[in-house]
Design an enzyme around this catalytic site. Sequence first.
Site, short mmCIF file in Angstrom:
data_model
loop_
_atom_site.label_atom_id
_atom_site.label_comp_id
_atom_site.label_asym_id
_atom_site.label_seq_id
_atom_site.Cartn_x
_atom_site.Cartn_y
_atom_site.Cartn_z
N ASP A 1 0.89 -1.15 0.00
CA ASP A 1 0.00 0.00 0.00
C ASP A 1 0.94 1.22 0.00
O ASP A 1 2.09 1.10 0.42
CB ASP A 1 -0.87 -0.04 1.26
CG ASP A 1 -1.68 1.22 1.44
OD1 ASP A 1 -2.33 1.64 0.46
OD2 ASP A 1 -1.65 1.80 2.55
N LEU A 2 0.47 2.36 -0.47
CA LEU A 2 1.36 3.53 -0.56
C LEU A 2 1.22 4.46 0.65
O LEU A 2 2.15 4.62 1.44
CB LEU A 2 1.06 4.28 -1.87
CG LEU A 2 1.88 5.54 -2.13
CD1 LEU A 2 3.35 5.22 -2.32
CD2 LEU A 2 1.34 6.25 -3.38
N ASP A 3 0.01 5.04 0.81
CA ASP A 3 -0.22 6.03 1.87
C ASP A 3 -0.15 5.35 3.24
O ASP A 3 -0.92 4.43 3.52
CB ASP A 3 -1.61 6.67 1.70
CG ASP A 3 -1.73 7.49 0.42
OD1 ASP A 3 -0.83 8.29 0.16
OD2 ASP A 3 -2.72 7.31 -0.31
N THR B 1 1.36 10.37 3.82
CA THR B 1 0.55 11.41 3.18
C THR B 1 -0.70 11.74 3.98
O THR B 1 -1.42 12.68 3.63
CB THR B 1 0.15 10.97 1.76
OG1 THR B 1 -0.19 9.59 1.85
CG2 THR B 1 1.26 11.16 0.77
N LYS C 1 -8.53 6.58 6.60
CA LYS C 1 -7.40 5.77 6.13
C LYS C 1 -7.86 4.64 5.20
O LYS C 1 -8.72 3.84 5.59
CB LYS C 1 -6.69 5.14 7.33
CG LYS C 1 -5.55 5.95 7.87
CD LYS C 1 -4.72 5.08 8.80
CE LYS C 1 -3.70 5.87 9.57
NZ LYS C 1 -3.07 5.04 10.60
N GLY C 2 -7.28 4.58 4.03
CA GLY C 2 -7.58 3.49 3.10
C GLY C 2 -8.92 3.63 2.39
O GLY C 2 -9.28 2.82 1.55
N ARG D 1 -11.69 8.59 -2.10
CA ARG D 1 -11.90 10.03 -2.00
C ARG D 1 -13.36 10.37 -1.71
O ARG D 1 -13.67 11.13 -0.79
CB ARG D 1 -11.46 10.67 -3.32
CG ARG D 1 -11.17 12.13 -3.21
CD ARG D 1 -10.70 12.69 -4.54
NE ARG D 1 -9.47 12.09 -5.03
CZ ARG D 1 -8.94 12.32 -6.22
NH1 ARG D 1 -9.54 13.15 -7.06
NH2 ARG D 1 -7.82 11.73 -6.61
N SER E 1 -2.69 0.57 -4.26
CA SER E 1 -3.21 1.73 -3.52
C SER E 1 -4.53 2.22 -4.09
O SER E 1 -4.75 2.14 -5.30
CB SER E 1 -2.19 2.87 -3.60
OG SER E 1 -2.76 4.09 -3.18
N ALA E 2 -5.37 2.77 -3.22
CA ALA E 2 -6.64 3.35 -3.67
C ALA E 2 -6.44 4.71 -4.33
O ALA E 2 -7.32 5.21 -5.02
CB ALA E 2 -7.57 3.51 -2.47
N ASN F 1 -3.72 9.56 -7.02
CA ASN F 1 -2.52 10.40 -7.10
C ASN F 1 -1.24 9.59 -6.96
O ASN F 1 -0.16 10.16 -6.77
CB ASN F 1 -2.56 11.47 -5.98
CG ASN F 1 -3.67 12.48 -6.20
OD1 ASN F 1 -3.70 13.16 -7.22
ND2 ASN F 1 -4.60 12.56 -5.27
N LYS G 1 -11.04 -1.20 -1.33
CA LYS G 1 -10.70 -2.14 -0.26
C LYS G 1 -11.85 -2.08 0.76
O LYS G 1 -12.36 -0.98 0.99
CB LYS G 1 -9.38 -1.74 0.42
CG LYS G 1 -8.18 -1.72 -0.53
CD LYS G 1 -6.98 -1.06 0.14
CE LYS G 1 -5.82 -0.93 -0.84
NZ LYS G 1 -4.63 -0.24 -0.29
N GLU H 1 0.22 -3.42 4.59
CA GLU H 1 -0.94 -2.52 4.70
C GLU H 1 -1.05 -1.85 6.05
O GLU H 1 -0.79 -2.47 7.07
CB GLU H 1 -2.23 -3.35 4.52
CG GLU H 1 -2.97 -3.14 3.26
CD GLU H 1 -3.55 -1.75 3.02
OE1 GLU H 1 -3.64 -0.95 3.96
OE2 GLU H 1 -3.91 -1.48 1.88
N ASP H 2 -1.48 -0.57 6.06
CA ASP H 2 -1.68 0.12 7.34
C ASP H 2 -3.15 0.32 7.69
O ASP H 2 -3.47 0.81 8.77
CB ASP H 2 -0.99 1.49 7.34
CG ASP H 2 -1.71 2.50 6.47
OD1 ASP H 2 -2.11 2.13 5.34
OD2 ASP H 2 -1.88 3.65 6.89
C1 BG6 Z 1 -5.75 5.95 0.22
C2 BG6 Z 1 -5.71 6.83 1.46
O1 BG6 Z 1 -4.49 5.39 0.00
O2 BG6 Z 1 -6.14 6.71 -0.92
C3 BG6 Z 1 -7.06 7.52 1.63
O3 BG6 Z 1 -5.42 6.05 2.61
C4 BG6 Z 1 -7.44 8.29 0.36
O4 BG6 Z 1 -7.02 8.40 2.74
C5 BG6 Z 1 -7.42 7.33 -0.84
O5 BG6 Z 1 -8.72 8.87 0.48
C6 BG6 Z 1 -7.73 8.03 -2.15
O6 BG6 Z 1 -6.69 8.94 -2.43
P1 BG6 Z 1 -6.73 10.05 -3.57
O7 BG6 Z 1 -5.29 10.52 -3.62
O8 BG6 Z 1 -7.16 9.38 -4.83
O9 BG6 Z 1 -7.68 11.10 -3.12
MG MG Z 2 -2.67 3.18 3.62
#
Ligand code: BG6
Ligand code: MG
Length: 222
Positions: free
Chosen positions: A9-11, A17, A45-46, A49, A114-115, A118, A145, A169-170
């Site tokens: 997972d990224l964030d 972030t 978290k996770g 948007r 990652s979800a 960005n 997820k 994963e966090d």
């Molecule tokens: C997840 C984050 O990785 O991505 C969430 O944990 C975030 O907090 C989700 O809402 C979507 O991210 P983005 O960058 O597409 O708004």
């Molecule tokens: Mg995460």
Amino acid sequence: MKIKACIFDLDGVIVDTAKYHYLAWKRLADDLGINFTEKDNERLKGVSRMASLEIILEIGNMVPDEAEKVELTSLKNSWYVNYINKMTPEEILPGSLKFIMELKKANISVAIGSASRNTTLILERVKIKNLFDAVADGNNVHKAKPDPEVFLTAAGMLGIAPENCVVFEDAEAGVKAALNAGMRCVGIGSAEILSKAHLVIRGLYEMNIEKLRAFEKKFGYE
Ligand code: BG6
Ligand code: MG
């Protein structure tokens, strides 16, 4: 069965972030007159948007129409992108690079699951885009997820069977997504919240190739 791929997972796993998501959501909540705290931010978290916005609107007891919701998410994202545009490689979480380099040396594939839509921008800003053999994110995956789609997509891109993948994963929803994909999972964070993970560590700085081999032995790999 051997570990052939690690999917990250990224964030919250490779970069922190969450603080930027919080600042951008906080600004939106303030504009809307909603009292949104750092504790509330944990619930995001996770989460995607739009689902994040819906949680904030629920806190403020607001029910805007769909078009307004889309406008609010793009406003938040524009502020969030201003923050992540300024990210530097110093913001990579401790131990991440060292562990990823060890995996590559051991011929284990590395991918992102990652979800975030960005993801590419973040990977470019912290200068690690070229490290990954595959990237599955909010642009090529649509089911959030705990649906396993994001991790199955990453495994599919690598051409590796799910049982040969370990996910890092966090988020609780992310741990569930990994298990739903038939993968082993290492949780990053609180053992209480991530109790379903096979192993929980505080950060990737606690991982190395020897520990991964021990994990491989313990959790059903030969
Ligand atoms: C997840 C984050 O990785 O991505 C969430 O944990 C975030 O907090 C989700 O809402 C979507 O991210 P983005 O960058 O597409 O708004
Ligand atoms: Mg995460």
